[in-house]
Design a protein around this motif. Structure first.
Motif, PDB file in Angstrom:
ATOM      1  N   TYR A 143       0.927  -1.260  -0.074  1.00 60.29           N
ATOM      2  CA  TYR A 143      -0.060   0.168  -0.021  1.00 60.29           C
ATOM      3  C   TYR A 143       0.926   1.353  -0.048  1.00 60.29           C
ATOM      4  O   TYR A 143       1.759   1.230   0.623  1.00 60.29           O
ATOM      5  N   SER A 144       0.437   2.306  -0.788  1.00 58.25           N
ATOM      6  CA  SER A 144       1.174   3.654  -0.602  1.00 58.25           C
ATOM      7  C   SER A 144      -0.004   4.564  -0.058  1.00 58.25           C
ATOM      8  O   SER A 144      -1.016   4.731  -0.694  1.00 58.25           O
ATOM      9  N   GLY A 145       0.527   5.101   1.067  1.00 59.79           N
ATOM     10  CA  GLY A 145      -0.197   6.385   1.759  1.00 59.79           C
ATOM     11  C   GLY A 145       0.466   7.534   1.171  1.00 59.79           C
ATOM     12  O   GLY A 145       1.157   7.575   0.183  1.00 59.79           O
ATOM     13  N   ARG A 152       3.806   7.560   3.315  1.00 58.45           N
ATOM     14  CA  ARG A 152       4.348   6.247   3.674  1.00 58.45           C
ATOM     15  C   ARG A 152       3.926   5.203   2.839  1.00 58.45           C
ATOM     16  O   ARG A 152       2.966   4.988   2.219  1.00 58.45           O
ATOM     17  N   ASN A 153       4.942   4.236   2.735  1.00 54.27           N
ATOM     18  CA  ASN A 153       4.710   2.962   1.948  1.00 54.27           C
ATOM     19  C   ASN A 153       4.519   1.731   2.847  1.00 54.27           C
ATOM     20  O   ASN A 153       5.328   1.654   3.888  1.00 54.27           O
ATOM     21  N   LEU A 154       4.002   0.573   2.462  1.00 55.07           N
ATOM     22  CA  LEU A 154       4.018  -0.596   3.315  1.00 55.07           C
ATOM     23  C   LEU A 154       4.088  -1.777   2.545  1.00 55.07           C
ATOM     24  O   LEU A 154       3.761  -1.955   1.410  1.00 55.07           O
ATOM     25  N   MET A 186       6.517  -7.259   8.072  1.00 54.78           N
ATOM     26  CA  MET A 186       6.076  -6.148   7.347  1.00 54.78           C
ATOM     27  C   MET A 186       7.179  -4.916   7.332  1.00 54.78           C
ATOM     28  O   MET A 186       7.746  -5.013   8.219  1.00 54.78           O
ATOM     29  N   HIS A 227       4.533  -3.127  17.751  1.00 52.33           N
ATOM     30  CA  HIS A 227       4.415  -4.040  16.514  1.00 52.33           C
ATOM     31  C   HIS A 227       6.051  -4.011  15.970  1.00 52.33           C
ATOM     32  O   HIS A 227       6.510  -4.648  15.166  1.00 52.33           O
ATOM     33  N   VAL A 247       8.016  -4.489  11.008  1.00 51.39           N
ATOM     34  CA  VAL A 247       7.136  -4.482  12.141  1.00 51.39           C
ATOM     35  C   VAL A 247       6.456  -5.980  11.818  1.00 51.39           C
ATOM     36  O   VAL A 247       6.590  -6.696  10.867  1.00 51.39           O
ATOM     37  N   ARG A 248       6.057  -6.345  12.903  1.00 54.11           N
ATOM     38  CA  ARG A 248       5.198  -7.631  12.845  1.00 54.11           C
ATOM     39  C   ARG A 248       3.768  -7.422  12.481  1.00 54.11           C
ATOM     40  O   ARG A 248       3.252  -6.507  12.757  1.00 54.11           O
ATOM     41  N   ARG A 249       3.265  -8.507  11.527  1.00 53.31           N
ATOM     42  CA  ARG A 249       2.062  -8.276  11.209  1.00 53.31           C
ATOM     43  C   ARG A 249       0.914  -8.551  12.256  1.00 53.31           C
ATOM     44  O   ARG A 249       1.022  -9.493  12.878  1.00 53.31           O
ATOM     45  N   MET A 281      -4.910  -5.636  12.233  1.00 52.76           N
ATOM     46  CA  MET A 281      -5.701  -4.386  12.746  1.00 52.76           C
ATOM     47  C   MET A 281      -7.241  -4.092  12.875  1.00 52.76           C
ATOM     48  O   MET A 281      -7.807  -4.900  12.428  1.00 52.76           O
ATOM     49  N   ASP A 318       1.339   0.781  13.537  1.00 53.43           N
ATOM     50  CA  ASP A 318       1.559   2.038  12.303  1.00 53.43           C
ATOM     51  C   ASP A 318       2.663   3.007  13.224  1.00 53.43           C
ATOM     52  O   ASP A 318       3.610   2.523  13.576  1.00 53.43           O
TER      53      ASP A 318
HETATM   54  N1  LIG Z   1       1.964  -3.983  11.868  1.00 51.55           N
HETATM   55  C1  LIG Z   1       0.961  -4.004  11.067  1.00 51.55           C
HETATM   56  N2  LIG Z   1       0.284  -5.299  10.797  1.00 51.55           N
HETATM   57  C2  LIG Z   1      -0.605  -5.222   9.822  1.00 51.55           C
HETATM   58  N3  LIG Z   1      -1.093  -4.063   9.013  1.00 51.55           N
HETATM   59  C3  LIG Z   1      -0.466  -3.039   9.245  1.00 51.55           C
HETATM   60  C4  LIG Z   1      -1.189  -1.763   8.424  1.00 51.55           C
HETATM   61  C5  LIG Z   1      -1.925  -1.998   7.290  1.00 51.55           C
HETATM   62  N4  LIG Z   1      -2.208  -0.544   6.789  1.00 51.55           N
HETATM   63  N5  LIG Z   1      -1.505   0.157   7.646  1.00 51.55           N
HETATM   64  C6  LIG Z   1      -1.578   1.707   7.411  1.00 51.55           C
HETATM   65  C7  LIG Z   1      -0.116   1.973   6.725  1.00 51.55           C
HETATM   66  C8  LIG Z   1       0.860   2.246   7.706  1.00 51.55           C
HETATM   67  C9  LIG Z   1       2.240   2.510   6.936  1.00 51.55           C
HETATM   68  C10 LIG Z   1       2.537   2.801   5.550  1.00 51.55           C
HETATM   69  C11 LIG Z   1       0.901   2.363   4.788  1.00 51.55           C
HETATM   70  F1  LIG Z   1       1.230   2.773   3.547  1.00 51.55           F
HETATM   71  C12 LIG Z   1      -0.147   2.219   5.329  1.00 51.55           C
HETATM   72  C13 LIG Z   1      -0.701  -0.351   8.800  1.00 51.55           C
HETATM   73  C14 LIG Z   1       0.568  -2.708  10.187  1.00 51.55           C
HETATM   74 CL1  LIG Z   1       1.396  -1.309  10.668  1.00 51.55          CL
END
Ligand SMILES: Nc1ncnc(-c2cnn(Cc3cccc(F)c3)c2)c1Cl
Length: 290
Positions: free
Chosen positions: A14-16, A19-21, A31, A73, A96-98, A101, A220
């Motif tokens: 995902y791209s915010g 920030r990117n994930l 993650m 996380h 980070v650990r998944r 959410m 997050d």
């Molecule tokens: N530890 C986690 N486990 C599962 N999911 C997430 C999660 C999903 N979405 N986001 C928001 C987000 C955080 C950063 C960059 C982005 F592009 C978007 C965070 C996390 Cl942080």
């Protein structure tokens, strides 16, 4: 590798705005959160980026995770062999650990401002919570308010909800845990910031539960100047029109307000504004984390 580009060994999720994930190929429990130097204001991502912003905000969120007495996380080297993260990203990436959410943005407000002030002017309430009459923009609230929001689909605006609605969404026990954890972290962080001459006006937490243990875990980013409003305590105490200047983005907001009619795309920020904003980000980190 550009931020939005591929990252060897990582799947872009995902791209915010800033920030990117990514998720680790082959390791479903890992993650990567990568903070960019991009800055957003008035719901627009601005150009150019602010040099060092991604690294500074990553440093800030790490500093808070270390200080707060709640599970978070962040993966530390002790947990796993740290997989390769390209050197140019290392200081602005968090392993980070998944988590599973929760769909709640846990907003805590210590002061009346922003959307809370706008609602208060209309109805004397914030997120439906009645407040004493006669408050002004920037006033400290009688006590910090927990004002949750329902996470909208990515990129859309979250929807303010009542605590009762949050119970309908995640159940009474979890809703209560989210509220209590959010208020406790806000109180602890406010005290730590105040010792350093910085007011934490409001902030937004995201939580998940650990898939193995179910433990509520802070996710997050935490208490960055992208997820929080930080004010200078001395400027605030002095009163006047600048008392609620945000610690980092006010320079950008003021320049945009004077140089953009809010129609179409915002103009690029001049070098002098970029440099002054970068300095303000560094100053906040120096004040809090020094
Ligand atoms: N530890 C986690 N486990 C599962 N999911 C997430 C999660 C999903 N979405 N986001 C928001 C987000 C955080 C950063 C960059 C982005 F592009 C978007 C965070 C996390 Cl942080």
């Amino acid at each position: 590798m550009t931020d939005a580009g591929a990252l060897l060994g990582w799947h872009h999720v995902y791209s915010g705005k800033v920030r990117n994930l990514y998720e680790r190929e082959g390791s479903p429990t890992l993650m990567l959160v990568v903070a960019s130097d991009r800055v957003s204001a008035f719901d627009h991502v601005l150009e150019p980026g602010i040099p060092g912003k991604g690294a500074l905000l990553t440093q800030l969120t790490r500093w808070w995770f270390d200080r707060l007495q709640v599970p978070n996380h962040l993966v530390t080297a002790l947990d796993v062999e740290l997989p390769a993260v390209p050197a140019e990203l290392a200081d602005r990436a968090m392993l980070v650990r998944r988590l599973d959410m929760l769909p709640i943005e846990c907003v805590v407000r210590g002061y009346l401002t922003g959307s809370g002030w706008a609602e208060y002017q209309q109805s004397g309430t914030v997120c439906g919570i009645p407040l004493p009459a006669g408050l002004n923009d920037g006033d400290r609230l009688p006590e910090p308010l927990y004002t949750p929001a329902f996470k909208a689909p990515l990129g859309e605006h979250d929807e303010n909800i009542t605590f009762e609605r949050s119970i309908e969404l995640v159940g009474e026990e979890m809703a209560t845990q989210l509220r209590d954890a959010s208020l406790a972290i806000f109180a602890a962080a406010s005290a730590i910031a105040a010792e350093r001459g910085v007011l934490l006006a409001d902030t937004k937490f995201e939580f998940g539960t650990d898939p193995d243990t179910g433990v509520l875990t802070l996710a997050d980013e935490a208490l960055t100047s992208d997820s929080s409003r930080y004010w200078d305590a001395a400027l605030y105490a002095a009163g006047g029109p600048n008392r609620m200047d945000s610690f980092d983005k006010q320079i950008v907001r003021d320049w945009l307000a004077a140089n953009w009619d809010k129609q179409g795309e915002p103009p690029a920020l001049p070098a002098e504004i970029v440099e002054r904003t970068a300095a303000r980000y560094r100053e906040l980190i120096d004040r809090l984390c020094a």
